[in-house]
Structures are given as C-alpha cells and as structure tokens.
Design a protein around this motif. Structure first.
Motif, PDB file in Angstrom:
ATOM      1  N   SER A 129      -2.468   6.913  19.415  1.00 53.76           N
ATOM      2  CA  SER A 129      -2.327   5.384  19.705  1.00 53.76           C
ATOM      3  C   SER A 129      -2.716   4.410  18.679  1.00 53.76           C
ATOM      4  O   SER A 129      -2.233   3.598  18.393  1.00 53.76           O
ATOM      5  N   ASP A 130      -3.852   4.775  18.082  1.00 54.87           N
ATOM      6  CA  ASP A 130      -4.094   4.239  16.999  1.00 54.87           C
ATOM      7  C   ASP A 130      -3.194   4.265  15.657  1.00 54.87           C
ATOM      8  O   ASP A 130      -2.928   3.002  14.941  1.00 54.87           O
ATOM      9  N   SER A 131      -2.434   5.315  15.338  1.00 50.95           N
ATOM     10  CA  SER A 131      -1.611   5.643  14.526  1.00 50.95           C
ATOM     11  C   SER A 131      -0.337   4.476  14.907  1.00 50.95           C
ATOM     12  O   SER A 131       0.175   3.941  13.942  1.00 50.95           O
ATOM     13  N   ILE A 132      -0.099   4.549  15.954  1.00 53.09           N
ATOM     14  CA  ILE A 132       1.418   3.817  16.378  1.00 53.09           C
ATOM     15  C   ILE A 132       0.867   2.354  16.459  1.00 53.09           C
ATOM     16  O   ILE A 132       1.696   1.466  15.695  1.00 53.09           O
ATOM     17  N   ASP A 133      -0.291   1.945  16.610  1.00 52.86           N
ATOM     18  CA  ASP A 133      -0.862   0.581  16.468  1.00 52.86           C
ATOM     19  C   ASP A 133      -0.655   0.037  14.923  1.00 52.86           C
ATOM     20  O   ASP A 133      -0.388  -1.152  14.602  1.00 52.86           O
ATOM     21  N   MET A 134      -1.273   0.953  14.043  1.00 48.95           N
ATOM     22  CA  MET A 134      -1.179   0.718  12.796  1.00 48.95           C
ATOM     23  C   MET A 134       0.194   0.558  12.183  1.00 48.95           C
ATOM     24  O   MET A 134       0.353  -0.366  11.469  1.00 48.95           O
ATOM     25  N   ILE A 135       1.332   1.467  12.591  1.00 45.34           N
ATOM     26  CA  ILE A 135       2.632   1.206  12.040  1.00 45.34           C
ATOM     27  C   ILE A 135       3.075   0.058  12.630  1.00 45.34           C
ATOM     28  O   ILE A 135       3.810  -0.911  11.802  1.00 45.34           O
ATOM     29  N   HIS A 136       3.028  -0.312  13.829  1.00 44.56           N
ATOM     30  CA  HIS A 136       3.391  -1.738  14.333  1.00 44.56           C
ATOM     31  C   HIS A 136       2.795  -2.949  13.779  1.00 44.56           C
ATOM     32  O   HIS A 136       3.655  -3.758  13.262  1.00 44.56           O
ATOM     33  N   ARG A 138      -0.225  -3.195 -11.686  1.00 43.23           N
ATOM     34  CA  ARG A 138      -0.251  -2.412 -13.135  1.00 43.23           C
ATOM     35  C   ARG A 138       1.417  -2.370 -13.212  1.00 43.23           C
ATOM     36  O   ARG A 138       2.295  -1.920 -12.438  1.00 43.23           O
ATOM     37  N   GLU A 139       1.691  -2.261 -14.500  1.00 46.67           N
ATOM     38  CA  GLU A 139       3.137  -2.479 -14.904  1.00 46.67           C
ATOM     39  C   GLU A 139       3.866  -1.024 -14.396  1.00 46.67           C
ATOM     40  O   GLU A 139       2.831   0.222 -14.684  1.00 46.67           O
ATOM     41  N   GLY A 140       4.793  -0.963 -13.870  1.00 44.66           N
ATOM     42  CA  GLY A 140       5.207   0.466 -13.554  1.00 44.66           C
ATOM     43  C   GLY A 140       5.116   0.875 -12.185  1.00 44.66           C
ATOM     44  O   GLY A 140       5.824   1.973 -11.681  1.00 44.66           O
ATOM     45  N   ILE A 141       4.285   0.384 -11.559  1.00 42.37           N
ATOM     46  CA  ILE A 141       3.750   0.914 -10.304  1.00 42.37           C
ATOM     47  C   ILE A 141       4.615   0.129  -9.070  1.00 42.37           C
ATOM     48  O   ILE A 141       4.622  -1.076  -9.166  1.00 42.37           O
ATOM     49  N   THR A 142       5.227   0.801  -8.434  1.00 44.40           N
ATOM     50  CA  THR A 142       5.975   0.149  -7.192  1.00 44.40           C
ATOM     51  C   THR A 142       5.405  -0.106  -6.195  1.00 44.40           C
ATOM     52  O   THR A 142       5.229  -1.362  -5.599  1.00 44.40           O
ATOM     53  N   SER A 143       4.546   0.970  -5.376  1.00 43.11           N
ATOM     54  CA  SER A 143       4.116   0.697  -4.223  1.00 43.11           C
ATOM     55  C   SER A 143       2.887   1.908  -3.882  1.00 43.11           C
ATOM     56  O   SER A 143       3.393   2.849  -3.526  1.00 43.11           O
ATOM     57  N   PRO A 144       1.900   1.425  -4.036  1.00 42.58           N
ATOM     58  CA  PRO A 144       0.569   2.252  -3.744  1.00 42.58           C
ATOM     59  C   PRO A 144       0.716   2.884  -2.095  1.00 42.58           C
ATOM     60  O   PRO A 144       0.880   1.969  -1.060  1.00 42.58           O
ATOM     61  N   ILE A 145       0.607   4.138  -2.094  1.00 40.58           N
ATOM     62  CA  ILE A 145       0.518   4.711  -0.620  1.00 40.58           C
ATOM     63  C   ILE A 145      -0.975   4.666  -0.060  1.00 40.58           C
ATOM     64  O   ILE A 145      -1.839   5.408  -0.548  1.00 40.58           O
ATOM     65  N   PHE A 146      -1.248   3.667   0.867  1.00 39.55           N
ATOM     66  CA  PHE A 146      -2.725   3.638   1.188  1.00 39.55           C
ATOM     67  C   PHE A 146      -2.610   4.440   2.607  1.00 39.55           C
ATOM     68  O   PHE A 146      -1.679   4.294   3.574  1.00 39.55           O
ATOM     69  N   GLY A 147      -3.761   5.067   3.070  1.00 45.30           N
ATOM     70  CA  GLY A 147      -4.117   5.720   4.252  1.00 45.30           C
ATOM     71  C   GLY A 147      -5.308   5.103   5.008  1.00 45.30           C
ATOM     72  O   GLY A 147      -6.020   4.294   4.398  1.00 45.30           O
ATOM     73  N   ALA A 148      -5.473   5.359   6.218  1.00 45.78           N
ATOM     74  CA  ALA A 148      -6.470   4.621   6.999  1.00 45.78           C
ATOM     75  C   ALA A 148      -6.753   5.560   8.332  1.00 45.78           C
ATOM     76  O   ALA A 148      -5.928   6.052   8.831  1.00 45.78           O
ATOM     77  N   SER A 149      -8.023   5.963   8.318  1.00 50.21           N
ATOM     78  CA  SER A 149      -8.453   6.753   9.609  1.00 50.21           C
ATOM     79  C   SER A 149      -8.717   5.766  10.942  1.00 50.21           C
ATOM     80  O   SER A 149      -8.576   6.421  11.903  1.00 50.21           O
ATOM     81  N   THR A 150      -8.945   4.534  10.540  1.00 48.93           N
ATOM     82  CA  THR A 150      -9.308   3.632  11.688  1.00 48.93           C
ATOM     83  C   THR A 150      -8.583   2.177  11.449  1.00 48.93           C
ATOM     84  O   THR A 150      -8.096   2.121  10.417  1.00 48.93           O
ATOM     85  N   LEU A 151      -8.506   1.481  12.507  1.00 45.99           N
ATOM     86  CA  LEU A 151      -7.881   0.187  12.458  1.00 45.99           C
ATOM     87  C   LEU A 151      -8.813  -0.578  11.470  1.00 45.99           C
ATOM     88  O   LEU A 151      -8.156  -1.543  10.708  1.00 45.99           O
TER      89      LEU A 151
END
Length: 328
Positions: free
Chosen positions: A30-37, A271-284
């Motif tokens: 449920s939290d995962s889907i909430d984060m995506i939305h 930072r030059e050359g960086i497109t999109s850092p991938i961040f993760g989260a365990s909680t909202l």
C-alpha cells in the motif's frame, strides 16, 4: 519537476527516478503504490525496478500501481541475475534475456518496457549475442530502449562499438553506483558517458543511507548499513574520508535549511553528466524528504565545497594528461 533527455535519445525523463528495490519487502504494497502515485502526481515519470527485486514482487507492485497511467510512465527494469536454479537461468544469453523479458512483462502487466537494462556484465556470453537479442526486442516493440548497469568503462565502450559496427540499437544509459561517498566513476566512466552521450542514472545516491545524517561514527544497530558485506555495509562506508564528506553535507544542510538527503541529492542534480539519480524510500516520510531535493538550486560555493571534499585523489594518468593539456 524538470525533465532531461536520456542519453542519445528523445526520451524525456524526470530529474529524479523512483527506485523500487524495497517495494514488497521493507515497504508495504500500500505504501509502495502510494509513493508511486505521489511521484507521478508531482511530475515524476521515471520508475526503476528489476526482475530480481524481492523475487519479482517489486515488478508486480509497480505494474499494479501504473495500470491506469501506463502511457505517462517511463518504466525501467533489468535482466542478468539468477532467476532459476538451472545453468541457463542466469546471464544475458539470448535464452535468458528472452525468458526474462516475457516474465517481466507478465509481472508488470504491460505490453512493453521503456528501458531494458543489463544488470551487470556477463563474461560467459559474447556481447554480440546480447546486443543482437536486445536489438530484436526493440524491433519487436517489446522494448523501447536499452541500457546497462555496473559496467567498466571498457565494457561500455566495447558495447557501443559493437552496436555501431553491427547497426544494433545502442545503450542510451548506464546505471552505476555514484554519490558523494562513491565517486569511482569519475576516473573514466563519466568522461566516457559525456563523450558518447550516454545518460547516467546513479543508484545509491545517498550512499546506502550514509548521507542522510542518521549515522554517527559509532557502528549502527539498525538500517541498511548494518549489512556485514556488500556496497551498503558499514565496513565500506565507515572511513575518515567519508566522515569528512558527511560533516560537509551536515554543515551545508544547516546553512541551506535543508535536510542532508536533500543536499546530497541536489549536488548530484547539478553534477555535469548526471541525468536522473535513483532514490529509494522505505517509508513515506523518507519519500517526502527525498522529493524535497527538487525545486531549488544549491549555491555554487556550497556545491564546490562538497565537490572538493568528496573528489578522488589526483591519480595517474589523469594528473599526467592534465600536465600536458593544450592551453586552447
């Protein structure tokens, strides 16, 4: 949220990418889907998963979350690691790639994958076989673009040259570990990506949580850094150089009235050359903190201080080449 083209392509991705490795494990469905939305509602469009995250459960949750919003999402997943106990259940052979893409499409509940990535180099399989198979997948429409992850610079360059020679589709991106406490790709990879226009989408931009400010010099008893081995382990992160970087991040966060995570992510965004850092989260709560990295710019003097304290030591051949650089 701003957008950037991913490498040598016309694919526009959000400046932050939401990583889903914890979805179905430390993060509830449920939290995962909430984060995506929440991410999509704020203009984010780039989601990253892999067929081995939580044994495929991450892909299932992502598929469920985006089923009514598929067209606005740039969906990335990966293939390479073992998904079965037999000899052909691992690698990037034609068989394992084709088996893997069908399984991922089913779990993601979609007809196509926007960015299909090789999770790590496979010494057992000729790169020509891998790239020909990926080219076929793009031609078939099941995959739109291809990328790689965790490659050496020579492996990426060999892949690009092989694609060019055979007129196969090219890797448009690489997903390396990169952060203020992990800048190894500065030696060769980042300059190669700039030269060849390969997008860079870093994983572990917060150093496995080290740069969030929750850790001191005492060994932790909770969190990702309690791992005994691997990239997100205390043994790798706990050294005086990294603590000096952390002190600089904490100082900058206080100066800018931001959180340490927001500072560390903002440094990468500029930072030059960086497109999109991938961040993760365990909680909202972690998700909201990380999302606070966009919508503002770090002052150049602060950015330079962080860059200097985290930079790699002068090494050969870089210092030798710089000595003889042409003045024009």
């Amino acid at each position: 949220m701003q957008y950037r083209l991913l490498g040598r392509s016309g694919l526009a991705v959000s400046e932050l990418c939401l990583g889903t490795m914890t979805f179905g494990n430390t993060t509830s469905e449920s939290d995962s889907i909430d984060m995506i939305h929440r991410f999509l509602d704020r203009g984010g469009n780039f989601l990253d998963t892999a067929n081995v995250y939580v044994s495929g459960r991450s892909e299932e949750i992502v598929g469920k979350a985006i089923q009514d919003r598929r067209s606005e999402v740039i969906l990335a997943t990966k293939v390479r690691f073992a998904t079965a106990g037999h000899p052909n259940g691992v690698g990037v052979s034609r068989k394992h790639i084709l088996d893997g893409v069908e399984a991922s499409l089913k779990r993601l509940n979609t007809d196509y994958i926007d960015l299909y990535q090789v999770h790590v180099w496979d010494h057992a399989t000729p790169i020509e076989e891998t790239l020909r198979t990926l080219d076929d997948l793009v031609t078939s429409g099941k995959v739109r673009y291809i990328g790689c992850s965790n490659f050496f610079a020579w492996q990426l360059m060999k892949s690009l040259a092989t694609s060019d020679w055979n007129r196969y589709v090219r890797f448009i991106s690489i997903q390396p570990q990169y952060s203020l406490v992990s800048r190894e790709m500065d030696r060769e990879m980042l300059s190669l990506c700039l030269e060849e226009n390969v997008g860079v989408i870093p994983w572990a931009p917060l150093g496995g949580g080290f740069l969030t400010g929750r850790y001191t010099r005492e060994e932790p008893n909770s969190g990702r850094l309690t791992a005994k081995a691997g990239e997100s382990s205390w043994a790798i992160r706990a050294n005086e150089q990294n603590f000096a970087v952390l002190d600089a991040v904490l100082h900058a966060a206080k100066e800018l009235d931001k959180t340490p995570a927001q500072v560390a992510l903002s440094w990468l965004l500029q930072r030059e050359g960086i497109t999109s850092p991938i961040f993760g989260a365990s909680t909202l709560e972690q998700f909201e903190d990380n999302m606070g990295a966009v919508g503002w710019s770090m002052p150049e003097p602060v950015w330079k201080r962080l860059d200097e304290v985290s930079s790699l030591p002068s090494e050969y051949p870089n210092r030798f080449i710089a000595k003889f650089a042409r003045p024009f």
